[in-house]
Design a protein around this motif. Structure first.
Motif: not given
Ligand code: 9MR
Length: 567
Positions: A401-408, A444-446, A455-457, A560-567
């Motif tokens: 999560v901390a690394t993801a925050d750095k990226h964002l 993974l942070a999501h 997720r947006e990142g 991962w993105a396909a899974e999180k893209s909704g129906p």
């Protein structure tokens, strides 16, 4: 060169329900009006750009276009600002749901030791088996060590995946690639959509054997990794040609002598890690294979501990890549994490908890790759149930999560947001692979927090790879209006021989590299800004090659993105 746009978009698709951003290149310092047009040319939304000044990684003067408010699914949209317009794109989840499989299809094409059959790939991509001892091949069935090594045995190392555009097979790179394909499955099984990765999803010979195809594909490589083990338990670093072959050369046309390089501690730990991972994944699917893999992993791990600093020769780069790595703390940590997760044994546990990398210490904003494997151990420890203290697992997740925050934070100030930063501000060989891997840290942070921003990142990173970048390329073959076409590959060499194909859909180009490490890059790109050090040329092997490790990163994130893209 190919046309460069002033309005840079994901040339494939934005996903409904998610933010939608594009980049305008313009010297103007005042807000400009943008228009979103549908496929009939009708304006469906308008707004104002936000001037952001000169972007560091590209050198472009940029404005942000935010058209998130428009959310109607459709095809053939364009964004325009004055006389400038973007490539067309969709608002849809369909492309991501296709890319998840196309990115995995890459690996069948790369298989060594077996015919690639038209019934699975179409006539264009079919080819005879490579390196099975049919002339002019020397064959990988009876391969001696390099003559300077006097190892006293030969190995049957048929099979596996060719690394890239070349015909080398390298344990440290094949290992992380197989691991990442397997982790795509393991994550989906534990916390995601395993049904999407079941049997019959890929077009491969094993598509109806009752085992998920993604496992069948990875097993092709795992079996090869096991074969690279020497009698003493150490694992040979690589097997490849004595000299580089010309472009194009199909695998079955390669007449070079094949040789094993020396064993190395890094390769030994890679094999131990992947074989241990395979042992738990196949435990109920194929217990005999699981036992074989675990026995090989234990033997390798013990051999690595007895030979902790056998470094691969950094100068062994003729006819194949060197893949040399002098820092092995991360490989030891990763292997220990896999051994412990699979066996629960106290000695492996002590190696995990006693490592200086324990609890996410190797995660950083540069990311991970074949030479930096510590985070792979953390992914396993964070995802797969094990007996570690709950607060330690929580600390590992907190590091993601901390690394993801750095990226964002970094992405918020970039003109073409991409999660990746080298300490010196450059982009290296395989930057797209690093970006895809860092997108998996955001993913993974999501997974660990449920927070929408991560997720947006992930999708922002996907947009960069699919065209929202300063060179206006989709770096994924077959995807987008201007995809890479001339990747460095000895079969997909249409640029040099029109009877040969371009890359099939779903292959990820290595991407911009500021170090200009091939003659084409040196000739064309002097002084380039990091994200602009790219050209779609087959001879530009330091920019535009495709590899198993970059495609495994793409496959992980596309699934991962396909899974999180909704129906
Ligand atoms: O991906 C590798 C990159 O990190 C190195 O800087 C580069 C030079 O050593 O090698 C890359 O790997 C290549 C390998 O050596 C041979 N097969 C193709 C790989 C991708 O270009």
């Amino acid at each position: 060169g190919a046309p460069t746009k002033k309005v840079q978009v994901d040339q494939v698709a934005y996903v409904p329900g998610l933010p939608k951003h594009a980049t305008l290149v313009s010297d103007t310092t005042t807000a400009q009006t943008w228009s979103l047009k549908n496929s009939a040319g009708t304006t469906v939304a308008t707004g104002q750009t936000t001037p952001k000044g000169v972007d560091t990684l590209s050198g472009d003067p940029v404005h942000l276009i935010d058209f998130s408010s428009y959310d109607t699914a459709g095809t053939g949209y364009t964004l325009t600002v004055g006389a400038e317009s973007s490539f067309p794109f969709d608002i849809s989840a369909d492309a991501m749901k296709k890319l998840r499989y196309d990115s995995l299809a890459f690996f069948y094409h790369q298989r060594s030791g077996v015919e690639i059959q038209a019934q699975y790939v179409g006539a264009t991509y079919a080819r005879p088996a490579g390196h099975v001892n049919v002339a002019p091949n020397q064959g990988d069935n009876n391969v001696p060590c390099r003559s300077d090594l006097n190892c006293g045995y030969t190995l049957d190392v048929r099979g596996g995946w060719y690394d890239a555009g070349d015909h080398g097979k390298y344990v440290v790179n094949g290992g992380i690639s197989a691991w990442q394909v397997l982790n795509t499955y393991e994550r989906a099984k534990l916390i995601g959509d395993a049904a999407a990765l079941g049997d019959g999803k890929l077009s491969i010979p094993e598509q109806a054997n009752g085992v998920p195809d993604v496992l069948d594909e990875a097993r092709w490589e795992v079996e090869f990794l096991l074969k690279m083990q020497a009698p003493d338990g150490m694992v040979h670093h690589k097997i490849h040609d004595a000299n580089w072959t010309a472009l194009p050369t199909l695998p079955h046309q390669d007449s070079q002598v094949r040789r094993l390089s020396a064993t190395s501690t890094a390769a030994t730990l890679n094999m131990a890690a992947v074989a241990a991972q395979a042992a738990r994944i196949w435990k109920t699917i194929d217990p005999a294979f699981a036992d074989k893999a675990l026995a090989a992993a234990k033997k390798a791990y013990a051999a690595a501990k007895a030979n902790p600093n056998k470094i691969a020769d950094p100068n062994d780069g003729t006819g194949g890549g060197a893949y040399s790595d002098t820092t092995l703390t991360d490989e030891f940590y990763w292997a220990a994490a896999e051994m412990y997760t699979t066996t629960g044994e106290t000695s492996y546990r002590a190696d995990v908890t006693g490592s200086s990398l324990y609890k996410g210490q190797s995660l950083n904003d540069r990311g991970y790759d074949w030479g930096a494997t510590g985070p792979l151990g953390d992914i396993t420890l964070a995802l797969v149930p094990n007996g570690l203290p709950a607060q330690d697992v929580a600390a590992i997740k907190a590091a993601f999560v901390a690394t993801a925050d750095k990226h964002l934070n970094q992405m918020a100030s970039q003109g073409y947001p991409a999660p990746y930063r080298e300490p010196d501000g450059t982009y290296v060989w395989g930057s797209n692979g690093l970006i895809a891997n860092n997108a998996s840290v955001l993913a993974l942070a999501h997974d660990f927090t449920g927070a929408a921003k991560y997720r947006e990142g992930v999708f922002q990173a996907m947009h960069y790879l699919l065209g929202r970048n300063p060179v206006s390329y989709s770096y994924v073959s077959g995807y987008g209006e201007q995809p890479v076409k001339n990747v460095h590959h000895r079969h997909w060499a249409n640029q040099l021989d029109q009877t040969l194909p371009i890359a099939p859909p779903g292959a990820l180009s290595g991407g911009p590299n500021s170090a200009l490490q091939d003659p084409v890059a040196t000739r064309l790109l002097q002084g380039c800004k990091p994200q602009k050090c790219f050209v779609d040329h087959i001879e530009a092997y330091s920019l535009n090659e495709v590899t198993v490790n970059w495609n495994s990163a793409l496959a992980w994130i596309a699934n991962w993105a396909a899974e999180k893209s909704g129906p």
